[in-house]
Design a protein around this motif. Structure first.
Motif, PDB file in Angstrom:
ATOM      1  N   HIS A 136      40.130  38.528  32.783  1.00  0.00           N
ATOM      2  CA  HIS A 136      39.208  39.431  33.465  1.00  0.00           C
ATOM      3  C   HIS A 136      37.915  39.651  32.699  1.00  0.00           C
ATOM      4  O   HIS A 136      36.977  40.229  33.246  1.00  0.00           O
ATOM      5  N   SER A 137      37.859  39.217  31.469  1.00  0.00           N
ATOM      6  CA  SER A 137      36.617  39.279  30.695  1.00  0.00           C
ATOM      7  C   SER A 137      36.669  38.268  29.568  1.00  0.00           C
ATOM      8  O   SER A 137      37.741  37.997  29.015  1.00  0.00           O
ATOM      9  N   HIS A 139      39.833  30.772  34.539  1.00  0.00           N
ATOM     10  CA  HIS A 139      40.059  31.984  35.303  1.00  0.00           C
ATOM     11  C   HIS A 139      41.305  32.708  34.837  1.00  0.00           C
ATOM     12  O   HIS A 139      41.335  33.920  34.828  1.00  0.00           O
ATOM     13  N   GLN A 140      42.353  32.003  34.466  1.00  0.00           N
ATOM     14  CA  GLN A 140      43.582  32.704  34.193  1.00  0.00           C
ATOM     15  C   GLN A 140      44.353  32.068  33.068  1.00  0.00           C
ATOM     16  O   GLN A 140      44.113  30.958  32.672  1.00  0.00           O
ATOM     17  N   ARG A 159      36.749  36.577  22.603  1.00  0.00           N
ATOM     18  CA  ARG A 159      37.790  37.544  22.910  1.00  0.00           C
ATOM     19  C   ARG A 159      38.043  37.510  24.408  1.00  0.00           C
ATOM     20  O   ARG A 159      37.099  37.427  25.199  1.00  0.00           O
ATOM     21  N   LEU A 160      39.296  37.586  24.788  1.00  0.00           N
ATOM     22  CA  LEU A 160      39.694  37.469  26.179  1.00  0.00           C
ATOM     23  C   LEU A 160      40.482  38.702  26.595  1.00  0.00           C
ATOM     24  O   LEU A 160      41.387  39.138  25.866  1.00  0.00           O
ATOM     25  N   LEU A 186      28.449  42.619  43.275  1.00  0.00           N
ATOM     26  CA  LEU A 186      29.346  41.611  42.716  1.00  0.00           C
ATOM     27  C   LEU A 186      30.770  42.117  42.879  1.00  0.00           C
ATOM     28  O   LEU A 186      31.084  43.236  42.467  1.00  0.00           O
ATOM     29  N   VAL A 187      31.622  41.305  43.471  1.00  0.00           N
ATOM     30  CA  VAL A 187      32.999  41.705  43.745  1.00  0.00           C
ATOM     31  C   VAL A 187      33.949  40.830  42.944  1.00  0.00           C
ATOM     32  O   VAL A 187      33.964  39.609  43.091  1.00  0.00           O
ATOM     33  N   ASP A 188      34.758  41.467  42.105  1.00  0.00           N
ATOM     34  CA  ASP A 188      35.723  40.750  41.266  1.00  0.00           C
ATOM     35  C   ASP A 188      36.997  41.584  41.207  1.00  0.00           C
ATOM     36  O   ASP A 188      37.378  42.101  40.165  1.00  0.00           O
ATOM     37  N   LEU A 189      37.651  41.703  42.360  1.00  0.00           N
ATOM     38  CA  LEU A 189      38.744  42.659  42.518  1.00  0.00           C
ATOM     39  C   LEU A 189      40.090  41.958  42.668  1.00  0.00           C
ATOM     40  O   LEU A 189      40.375  41.335  43.702  1.00  0.00           O
TER      41      LEU A 189
END
Length: 318
Positions: free
Chosen positions: A101-102, A8-9, A90-91, A203-206
């Protein structure tokens, strides 16, 4: 020197970054890069590299870094030659701590991250378009468009610079050309997203400044989103967890996650389920609204590599 990747991070590149609106990258190689772990059916053997294992710093290249009005943006490229699950990816990193985030791979679609869980949503939705709130560089959209030929996606992203990065480094221009009439992207506040006749799913990714948006801890936000759904529609949410590192240390990822789930429960009641990723120390979670669907039918509608997520959902309880 190695870089520890775990989905995730990513932790800060330097231990004492300059204190400005966003953390700055130092010119020396990063000592530690960490990407949180994604769910696996079973624990890997000691001979198998996992996302928690290190990657040599020389195998990770920063190909873009700048500050926009809303974000500190970095794009990283992991060498295809390195022995790691994220080889060849790629991140997209946003905010000071560097949350992912991607994720994008050149030769495969699945990411082995929570974006794959998002891609399980369409089979349990009524007919109609899907909204993605927090589009990023389009990881979830790419998967869904490839897996479900009938799905139309409307995506919202607050930062126009993120969309520019997505077009330059993550193939968004090619994606739009490949799926004309099926992908619509809007720059603006995702919490104001709406379309005529409503969404079949959202879809919520905020996240902002490394934390879930504070508005997601307010039941009124979820009531507003619920009203944007068609009959039988559902919401799937990346609610983060202890893996999330915020710029403000007072916004503990686990506490924010729990407060967000409580706010959702006030609107969706017992029709709220949660799926835990990672391990107990560094977990992250996905939430799903609506009655639990027919699990057998759900599995049949999914590719083999996504089927096992279906059995991971449990009812949310405080």
């Amino acid at each position: 020197m190695s870089i520890g990747l775990s989905t995730h991070q990513i932790r800060p590149f330097i231990s004492n970054p300059i204190k400005i609106s966003r953390h700055s990258l130092h010119h020396t190689p990063p000592k530690h890069l960490r990407l949180r772990p994604s769910p696996l059916k079973s624990q890997p053997s000691h001979q198998t590299k996992t996302q928690d294992d290190g990657v040599p710093a020389d195998d990770v290249k920063i190909i873009a870094k700048f500050r926009s009005r809303h974000n500190y943006i970095r794009v990283l490229e992991v060498s295809r030659k390195t022995d790691h699950p994220f080889a060849g990816s790629r991140l997209l990193l946003l905010d000071g701590p560097g949350n992912i985030h991607s994720v994008s791979f050149l030769f495969k679609s699945l990411t082995n991250t929570y974006f794959d869980v998002f891609a399980t949503l369409p089979p349990i939705l009524p007919p109609g378009p899907i909204g993605i709130l927090g589009f990023g560089a389009g990881s979830a959209a790419r998967l869904i468009l490839e897996l479900y030929p009938e799905v139309v996606i409307h995506g919202w992203e607050l930062d126009p610079s993120v969309i520019k990065v997505a077009k330059e480094f993550f193939g968004l221009v090619k994606l739009e050309k490949k799926y004309p009439g099926r992908l619509f992207i809007y720059v603006g506040n995702a919490l104001n997203a709406s379309i005529r006749e409503g969404f079949s799913g959202i879809l919520v990714d905020l996240f902002s400044k490394g934390s879930l948006l504070p508005e997601l801890e307010d039941p009124n936000t979820w009531e507003k989103l619920r009203k944007c759904l068609r009959k039988g529609g559902r919401v799937m949410v990346n609610v983060g967890g202890s893996c999330v590192e915020a710029e403000d240390s007072r916004r503990d990822g686990k506490v924010v996650m729990e407060d967000t789930l409580k706010a959702m429960q006030r609107v969706f009641g017992e029709n709220l389920f949660i799926l835990h990723l990672g391990n107990r120390k560094d977990d992250s979670s996905i939430a799903l609204t609506g009655e639990l669907p027919d699990l057998v039918a759900w599995k049949k509608a999914l590719p083999h590599s996504l089927k096992y997520y279906v059995d991971m959902w449990i009812p949310f309880s405080e």
